[in-house]
Enzyme design. Structure first.
Site, mmCIF file in Angstrom:
data_model
loop_
_atom_site.group_PDB
_atom_site.id
_atom_site.type_symbol
_atom_site.label_atom_id
_atom_site.label_comp_id
_atom_site.label_asym_id
_atom_site.label_seq_id
_atom_site.Cartn_x
_atom_site.Cartn_y
_atom_site.Cartn_z
ATOM 1 N N SER A 108 1.224 -1.692 0.130
ATOM 2 C CA SER A 108 -0.326 -0.046 0.220
ATOM 3 C C SER A 108 1.060 1.496 -0.219
ATOM 4 O O SER A 108 1.931 1.603 -0.223
ATOM 5 C CB SER A 108 -0.274 0.187 1.145
ATOM 6 O OG SER A 108 -1.707 0.872 1.015
ATOM 7 N N GLU A 239 -1.034 -2.798 -8.889
ATOM 8 C CA GLU A 239 -2.747 -2.712 -7.424
ATOM 9 C C GLU A 239 -2.860 -1.601 -7.432
ATOM 10 O O GLU A 239 -2.283 -0.779 -7.454
ATOM 11 C CB GLU A 239 -2.044 -3.580 -6.318
ATOM 12 C CG GLU A 239 -1.204 -3.320 -5.465
ATOM 13 C CD GLU A 239 -2.479 -2.917 -4.394
ATOM 14 O OE1 GLU A 239 -3.600 -2.933 -4.147
ATOM 15 O OE2 GLU A 239 -1.591 -2.192 -3.812
ATOM 16 N N HIS A 306 -4.567 -5.165 -2.351
ATOM 17 C CA HIS A 306 -5.484 -4.971 -1.190
ATOM 18 C C HIS A 306 -6.436 -6.148 -1.039
ATOM 19 O O HIS A 306 -7.646 -5.936 -0.649
ATOM 20 C CB HIS A 306 -6.437 -3.776 -0.784
ATOM 21 C CG HIS A 306 -5.200 -2.569 -0.936
ATOM 22 N ND1 HIS A 306 -4.182 -1.690 -1.255
ATOM 23 C CD2 HIS A 306 -5.373 -1.721 0.045
ATOM 24 C CE1 HIS A 306 -3.805 -0.816 -1.588
ATOM 25 N NE2 HIS A 306 -4.470 -0.969 0.388
#
Length: 335
Positions: A108, A239, A306
């Site tokens: 992240s 991502e 995620h």
């Protein structure tokens, strides 16, 4: 020269929050983490238990803690509690010249720091579970590979395979013994192909945040190629956390126009929680447009990001990625 850290024995974990820390309602996680890692020493820095205005604390303090853990010869690996929003604030405060070769693990917002360190120093960094993902009684087989990957020695090889199931929706109030609620069958997909195999050096992270490195001294991919990997082809693993399809498209176009996809052998995309279209334009359309424009394989819905579980991807490692009949295989060589 690429520098690969290695974990050995009962390693010592340094915990700091270069992005977001734990709120008071999450302090119980520390008990679970200490119990899970009872055979290891865990040094928890103050920022871990701090959170105010979208960050653990001020940038100078966050950077100072991270730098201290990197310089400390007793700390073997640094694992932030999780990501957040403002890791970018400390990018210019990291002491890149003084970093010891040790693992930094996370994803992240942490991927901003991972990529910057690798591009600036050639030190391999690990994109994988954050510390709160490891607080369970045990880890699922995909997540649990992080230790085997990080214990791989220079010139060694490690193989990971796609998960059987993934978590389609977070339910933080009802964690399982392995933290995640794995409820949906995993299927890796390839644009316009039944199967594919690609090779190259891995680089990547969360597109929401890493694209902000473009145009800065911390996102010079061309210099990294020349300095550390002898212009080997790159495989980007990426991502998307929150961007809608058109925002995602713009971000990837920016990366493309900045030359990040030059000499690229393929693109990998993690599962995304974004399902809404913009005037009929979907995330799948973004993948198809990229494959058409760049004339390279695009694999998506891989175990990254995620929607756990996720594999551990090593920035710098030489990778062989295979996808066939919905199943994926990632071979990483630390060469």
């Amino acid at each position: 020269m690429i520098k690969y850290p290695i974990l050995e024995g009962n390693f010592t974990i340094g915990v700091t929050a270069p992005s977001s820390g734990l709120t008071e309602t999450m302090y119980g996680y520390i008990h679970d983490i200490k119990k899970r890692f009872s055979n290891h020493e865990i040094n928890i820095a103050p920022t871990t238990l701090m959170q105010h205005k979208a960050k653990s604390t001020e940038a100078d303090v966050r950077a100072s803690e991270l730098n201290a853990f990197f310089k400390d010869h007793t700390t073997n690996i640094i694992i932030p509690p999780f990501g957040g929003e403002l890791a970018l604030e400390i990018i210019n405060k990291i002491d890149y010249r003084q970093l010891r070769t040790k693992w930094l693990l996370g994803y992240s917002d942490i991927s901003t720091i991972l990529l910057a360190i690798t591009l600036k120093t050639g030190i391999a960094t690990a994109h994988g579970p954050n510390l709160v993902d490891l607080r369970g009684v045990y880890s699922d087989s995909t997540t649990d590979m992080w230790t085997k990957v990080l214990k791989t020695k220079t010139d060694g090889e490690v193989i990971q395979c796609s998960s059987e199931k993934y978590q389609s929706k977070w339910d933080h109030n009802n964690p399982t013994e392995c933290v995640f609620n794995l409820d949906s069958p995993t299927e890796w997909k390839v644009v316009n192909e039944d199967e594919v195999q690609i090779e190259g050096r891995l680089l990547g992270g969360c597109t929401d945040v890493i694209h902000h490195l473009i145009g800065t001294p911390f996102g010079d991919v061309n210099k990294f190629r020349e300095t550390f990997i002898n212009n080997d082809a790159v495989i980007w693993y990426l991502e998307n956390c929150e961007a809608n399809s058109t925002e995602f498209r713009r971000t990837l176009l920016q990366m493309q126009l900045a030359g990040w996809f030059d000499n690229c052998s393929g693109l990998l995309f993690g599962r995304t929680r974004v399902v809404d279209d913009v005037e009929g334009y979907t995330i799948d359309d973004v993948y198809k447009d990229l494959a058409e424009e760049l004339k390279m394989p695009v694999i998506y819905d891989i175990d990254c990001g995620h929607m756990p579980p996720q594999m551990t991807f090593i920035n710098d490692a030489y990778a062989i990625v295979e996808c066939k009949n919905g199943n994926g295989k990632l071979t990483q060589r630390f060469i």
